[in-house]
Design a protein around this motif. Structure first.
Motif, short mmCIF file in Angstrom:
data_model
loop_
_atom_site.label_atom_id
_atom_site.label_comp_id
_atom_site.label_asym_id
_atom_site.label_seq_id
_atom_site.Cartn_x
_atom_site.Cartn_y
_atom_site.Cartn_z
N SER A 440 0.81 -1.21 0.00
CA SER A 440 0.00 0.00 0.00
C SER A 440 0.85 1.27 0.00
O SER A 440 0.47 2.27 -0.58
N GLU A 441 2.05 1.18 0.61
CA GLU A 441 2.89 2.37 0.70
C GLU A 441 3.79 2.55 -0.50
O GLU A 441 4.03 3.66 -0.96
N THR A 442 4.29 1.45 -1.05
CA THR A 442 5.25 1.57 -2.14
C THR A 442 4.63 1.48 -3.52
O THR A 442 5.26 1.80 -4.51
N ARG A 443 3.36 1.00 -3.57
CA ARG A 443 2.64 0.90 -4.85
C ARG A 443 3.45 0.19 -5.91
O ARG A 443 3.66 0.67 -7.02
N PHE A 444 3.94 -0.97 -5.54
CA PHE A 444 4.66 -1.88 -6.44
C PHE A 444 6.04 -1.39 -6.86
O PHE A 444 6.66 -1.96 -7.74
N SER A 445 6.55 -0.32 -6.27
CA SER A 445 7.85 0.18 -6.71
C SER A 445 8.95 -0.04 -5.67
O SER A 445 10.08 0.33 -5.88
N GLY A 446 8.58 -0.63 -4.54
CA GLY A 446 9.57 -0.86 -3.50
C GLY A 446 10.10 -2.26 -3.50
O GLY A 446 9.94 -3.01 -4.46
N SER A 447 10.71 -2.64 -2.40
CA SER A 447 11.31 -3.97 -2.27
C SER A 447 10.26 -4.99 -1.88
O SER A 447 9.15 -4.65 -1.53
N ARG A 487 6.07 -9.53 -2.13
CA ARG A 487 5.78 -10.69 -1.30
C ARG A 487 4.40 -10.54 -0.67
O ARG A 487 3.95 -9.43 -0.36
N GLY A 488 3.73 -11.68 -0.45
CA GLY A 488 2.44 -11.68 0.22
C GLY A 488 2.19 -13.01 0.90
O GLY A 488 2.83 -14.02 0.58
N ILE A 489 1.27 -13.01 1.84
CA ILE A 489 0.92 -14.23 2.55
C ILE A 489 -0.60 -14.32 2.67
O ILE A 489 -1.28 -13.30 2.83
N GLY A 490 -1.12 -15.51 2.53
CA GLY A 490 -2.57 -15.70 2.59
C GLY A 490 -2.91 -17.04 3.20
O GLY A 490 -2.08 -17.96 3.26
N LEU A 491 -4.14 -17.15 3.67
CA LEU A 491 -4.58 -18.41 4.28
C LEU A 491 -5.94 -18.81 3.74
O LEU A 491 -6.67 -18.01 3.16
N ALA A 492 -6.26 -20.06 3.94
CA ALA A 492 -7.58 -20.60 3.60
C ALA A 492 -7.84 -21.77 4.52
O ALA A 492 -6.91 -22.50 4.89
N CYS A 493 -9.08 -21.96 4.92
CA CYS A 493 -9.43 -23.09 5.78
C CYS A 493 -10.72 -23.72 5.27
O CYS A 493 -11.43 -23.15 4.44
N SER A 494 -11.01 -24.91 5.78
CA SER A 494 -12.22 -25.59 5.31
C SER A 494 -12.65 -26.67 6.30
O SER A 494 -11.88 -27.07 7.17
N TYR A 495 -13.87 -27.10 6.12
CA TYR A 495 -14.33 -28.35 6.73
C TYR A 495 -14.83 -29.22 5.59
O TYR A 495 -15.28 -28.72 4.56
N ARG A 496 -14.71 -30.52 5.78
CA ARG A 496 -15.07 -31.43 4.69
C ARG A 496 -15.74 -32.67 5.26
O ARG A 496 -15.23 -33.30 6.19
N GLY A 497 -16.89 -33.03 4.68
CA GLY A 497 -17.58 -34.25 5.08
C GLY A 497 -16.78 -35.48 4.69
O GLY A 497 -16.23 -35.57 3.60
N ASN A 840 -2.57 -9.95 -0.89
CA ASN A 840 -1.77 -9.34 0.17
C ASN A 840 -0.51 -8.70 -0.40
O ASN A 840 -0.04 -7.68 0.09
N ALA A 841 0.03 -9.30 -1.47
CA ALA A 841 1.25 -8.79 -2.09
C ALA A 841 1.00 -7.58 -2.98
O ALA A 841 1.81 -6.65 -3.03
N THR A 842 -0.12 -7.59 -3.70
CA THR A 842 -0.31 -6.60 -4.77
C THR A 842 -1.53 -5.70 -4.61
O THR A 842 -1.62 -4.68 -5.29
N GLY A 843 -2.48 -6.10 -3.76
CA GLY A 843 -3.72 -5.34 -3.68
C GLY A 843 -4.65 -5.60 -4.85
O GLY A 843 -5.65 -4.92 -5.04
N LYS A 844 -4.33 -6.62 -5.62
CA LYS A 844 -5.13 -6.98 -6.79
C LYS A 844 -5.69 -8.39 -6.61
O LYS A 844 -4.94 -9.32 -6.36
N ARG A 845 -7.01 -8.53 -6.74
CA ARG A 845 -7.65 -9.82 -6.50
C ARG A 845 -7.99 -10.51 -7.82
O ARG A 845 -8.47 -9.86 -8.76
N VAL A 846 -7.76 -11.81 -7.85
CA VAL A 846 -8.07 -12.64 -9.02
C VAL A 846 -9.35 -13.41 -8.72
O VAL A 846 -9.46 -14.05 -7.68
#
Length: 891
Positions: A440-447, A487-497, A840-846
């Motif tokens: 959010s601060e570097t707008r893809f131009s930082g490290s 860089r970015g980090i994300g999570l996902a969880c689930s329950y399954r029958g 989380n890395a880019t602010g762009k959702r697919v």
């Protein structure tokens, strides 16, 4: 409770054959005088068949049979749920994989030449390749005859499945919301990508039957179809599983059609017939994972609680019904994820198109909806100013929760446990905040802003920009050429029958047979496709019998040797097959302990079998043993210090009736470590006494329920829970996404084999990575664009990141030793975790999978125009070869 085998790391029982090359796969089976069968497939994805002329092919030397649909003596169609899939198309082809004619010849080359001589006249029909367009098609666009049911008349065109869930009051739910989130998601066709293409060998059997050996996943359902096509009783159709080189759910219906075709040719010619698909034939004909179009609308309060969930999902079923009714049913049960909501409306449809038909694949209706659910949860978190973990902990199920289908969860609900363990292990709190602020601060131009690894960041400060961040202050600027990577980090969880649930009868059987030398044979209706089912059942049997795995041989499934135990699907191998194996082994164990008691005079309840020996559980009063005439049991001195070396001890049923003139009573004091007999001696004695060393175990799942009209009921008898955390690096100049770290946490109940569970978790992540980033079986007007691995991309070892796999164990009372499932759960979470990390890395959702280069960079996919590279190369090689012959004067 501590076990000797269960939960330890053991060598897989099938490992030796596979690593040495001695394992026999389907193509390795050959017999004398066998013929080779091939299939002529459709020229069009949709057309009427006006005429088939096989006369030229029949006259070709070496050809022994040419068959069309009219030569099938019994049913010309098959299907587990809806019987509408053609063994050979009769009047209409509905996708390019449809078979039109069969040839059996003395060689593959002759069979291929014969196919080119068969003349088929077609009348092309309009092609329907988009399921939403198919739902609007006119009468001439109907791919199958409509159902005569009342619901069938109400469904849109080409729609043959509609599952629904209705809970609460949707109008009230949305009225109580402070805002709504409404999104559209799409997933893709996926090829199973097993390394071994399909193959079978069909042999005419005695009494007019047929024996089929092949790479078959669900032998009993295939046997029913073969018997129906040939007008034979089931006892005259024997199917034998060869070692499978992978399946992932993909060797079901495609193998059924191959078995039917090979059997038809074998009985027609009276000779064995072998059929093997090339990779191109396999990918052209086989079914795929369903692509879904999903519309999600949620009502949310400002505190992050969910007031209403509305979902509409459309699955592309392709040309035939296959497993679509069951796949989409699982989707409707789990379409809202493991989250509380009082007001739910879900509709899931399956629609015919002229694409490859779609069926079972690892995950079975869950990967698609999990992508939508977990993306929605991240968006929800951002809307209310919370982080992804907080929003899930707030809304996630606990014990006693009531699901969207009205089921109260009475088992150990470990959702928050797996969430916490996964995020702690991945340092999620720290990294998520750091990466979010960087983009959010570097707008893809930082490290890339790699965190320094501080794990104890205060949770309350995750979104508070006023709090000084010591991690950010330590980040050093990288060279200019690295500044586009984020860089970015994300999570996902689930329950399954777990297992089949209310979609069908769920029961299976296993046989355990102890031989007189103490070796053991295990036979089951559960198929090992490489997932390790035989190892799991062997571990269970070894634990119950107190022996090592080296004593056990687990046989491949044979329909004439074991009872019909249903399909090997839904991760039911361990919990169902393993439960049956445990019961079978317990029958044998009881017999052996009874014999041991009669041998030694020690009460049954004081005896045990440990480490391959009959032992006494605890110190007891002296146990009388008899020495004298007749058959005797030799116990070496090192096994019992109270017996002289070589002393013979005769067992006896009734010591009180012994003739004192012929027998001398010897009194022994037995300690906790005494070995009274070896397992082999115990088995031999049981045989001598006429006791059965055979146990049959049958296990039926606990009761489930389902109301089709409301979508309410106890859909599954238990559930499993998992969480994945992905860390990615996104190149914002090229769109390339690299997964750099991964954490996978799953509650498996009990790990029957730790190495087996870890293998499933690693493989599930790798396959899920392909689903999220690389794989897409693409069509253009229902014509496949990829028919080999030159263009269909699957992950390699270079794409798979370091994986931290964490096993959580909360024993379930239903499963063997408390075990549940892991095969499919391991695969269903990687893609949404990766997509959330990309945001989380880019602010762009697919919103559409796969999140490959072009979708990440351009927002849409690119398609190839013209022929694929390998096809052009083949033409170039043909042209070069021909030109060489001309230059050298060779015709």
């Amino acid at each position: 409770m501590k076990h000797d085998i269960i939960g330890t790391t053991q060598r897989r029982v099938d490992a030796w054959g596979k690593v040495t090359g001695r394992a026999k796969f389907a193509e390795d089976y050959n017999v004398a005088h066998q013929l080779y069968g091939k299939v002529l497939r459709s020229k069009y994805p949709h057309a009427r068949i006006l005429r088939i002329d096989t006369s030229k092919a029949e006259q070709l030397p070496g050809v022994e049979a040419v068959l069309t649909a009219k030569d099938i003596p019994g049913s010309k169609v098959f299907g587990i749920v809806v019987k509408n899939q053609a063994i050979l198309a009769q009047d209409r082809v509905r996708y390019l994989g449809d078979g039109v004619a069969l040839v059996a010849a003395a060689s593959r080359e002759i069979a291929g030449q014969a196919l080119s001589l068969i003349e088929v006249e077609y009348e092309p029909l309009p092609v329907v390749s988009d399921p939403e367009e198919a739902m609007k098609a006119a009468a001439e666009g109907q791919l199958h005859q409509r159902s005569n049911s009342a619901e069938g008349d109400l469904l849109p065109p080409n729609t043959f499945v509609h599952h629904e869930v209705r809970k609460g009051d949707m109008e009230k739910g949305f009225a109580e919301a402070d805002f709504t989130i409404e999104r559209k998601f799409k997933t893709q066709f996926i090829e199973h990508s097993y390394i071994e293409p399909e193959a079978v060998l069909a042999e005419p059997a005695e009494h007019g039957g047929v024996k089929i050996t092949g790479s078959i996943q669900n032998l009993f359902s295939s046997r029913r179809s073969v018997a129906a096509a040939l007008n034979l009783d089931l006892n005259k159709v024997q199917l034998i599983q060869s070692t499978l080189g992978g399946s992932f759910g993909g060797k079901d219906e495609v193998m059924t059609s191959m078995c039917c075709r090979a059997a038809l040719l074998a009985l027609k010619t009276g000779k064995p017939v072998k059929m093997v698909n090339t990779r191109e034939e396999s990918m052209l004909e086989s079914y795929k994972r369903h692509p879904y179009t999903m519309y999600y609308k949620w009502g949310v309060r400002n505190d992050g609680s969910i007031t209403a969930m509305e979902q509409r999902c459309i699955a592309d079923a392709g040309a035939y019904a296959s497993m679509s009714p069951f796949v989409t049913w699982r989707s409707v049960v789990q379409a809202t994820g493991p989250y509380y909501c009082e007001n739910v409306k879900t509709d899931v449809y399956a629609v015919y198109t002229n694409n490859n038909y779609t069926g079972a694949m690892r995950g079975f209706g869950s990967p698609q909806v999990n992508f939508a659910i977990e993306s929605m949860m991240d968006e929800l978190a951002e809307k209310v100013g919370k982080n992804p973990l907080e929003i899930r902990l707030q809304n996630g199920f606990e014990r006693g929760a009531v699901t969207a289908t009205g089921q109260k969860l009475e088992h150990n609900v470990s959702l928050k446990e797996v969430l916490t363990k996964a995020t702690d292990a991945a340092d999620f709190w720290n990294k998520w905040k750091t990466y979010r602020r960087c983009h959010s601060e570097t707008r893809f131009s930082g490290s890339p802003c790699l965190p320094a690894g501080r794990k104890n960041l205060e949770r309350s400060s995750i979104l508070d920009s006023s709090v000084a961040d010591p991690v950010l202050s330590k980040v050093e600027a990288l060279p200019q050429n690295d500044m586009a990577k984020r860089r970015g980090i994300g999570l996902a969880c689930s329950y399954r029958g777990v297992s089949l649930g209310a979609e069908g009868t769920d029961a299976t059987g296993t046989i355990v047979s102890v031989q007189t030398d103490g070796s053991v044979i295990v036979s089951s209706g559960i198929t090992d496709m490489g997932q390790g089912a035989q190892s799991s059942m062997s571990n269970i049997v070894a634990e119950v019998l107190g022996i090592s795995l080296e004593r056990i041989q687990c046989l491949n499934t044979n329909t004439s040797r074991v009872p019909d135990g249903g399909p090997t699907v839904a991760s039911r191998g361990t919990i169902m097959g393993g439960s049956a194996a445990k019961r079978a082994a317990e029958v044998v164990r009881a017999t052996l302990l009874d014999v041991g008691s009669r041998m030694t005079g020690v009460a049954v309840e004081e005896l045990d079998i440990k480490d391959g020996y009959l032992v006494q559980r605890q110190t007891s009063p002296p146990a009388p043993l008899l020495r004298g005439e007749g058959r005797s049991l030799r116990v070496p001195a090192e096994k019992n210090e109270n017996i002289e070396s070589g002393e013979e001890l005769a067992p006896d049923f009734s010591p009180g009736k012994v003739n004192p003139n012929k027998h001398k009573r010897t009194v022994l004091t037995v300690s906790t470590t005494d070995r009274l007999a070896s397992f082999a001696e115990l088995a031999d004695e049981a045989f001598r006494r006429g006791k059965p060393l055979y146990g049959f175990g049958w296990f039926k799942s606990p009761k489930t329920s389902w109301n089709e009209e409301t979508g309410q009921g106890e859909a599954y008898f238990t559930f499993v829970y998992g969480c994945n955390v992905a860390e990615v690096e996104v190149d914002t100049e090229t769109g390339k996404v690299d997964v750099v770290n991964f954490t996978s946490v799953h509650d498996v109940g009990t790990a029957i084999s730790r190495s087996g569970v870890l293998g499933q978790m690693y493989g599930g992540v790798a396959m899920g990575l392909g689903y999220g980033l690389l794989e897409e079986f693409d069509f253009e007007d229902s014509v496949p664009k990829q028919l080999n691995f030159d263009e269909y991309l699957i992950p390699t070892s270079m794409d798979v990141p370091p994986i931290n796999a964490i096993i959580v164990e909360n024993e379930d009372p239903v499963g063997p030793f408390g075990a549940k499932s892991i095969g499919e759960p391991a695969n269903e979470l990687a893609a949404p975790a990766i997509v959330n990390a990309m945001y989380n890395a880019t602010g762009k959702r697919v919103y559409e999978l796969p999140a490959n280069l072009e979708r990440v960079l351009l927002g849409h996919k690119l398609t190839r125009e013209g022929e694929r590279g390998s096809a052009l190369k083949e033409k170039e090689e043909t042209w070069t070869d021909a030109s060489c012959k001309i230059r050298h004067g060779v015709e």
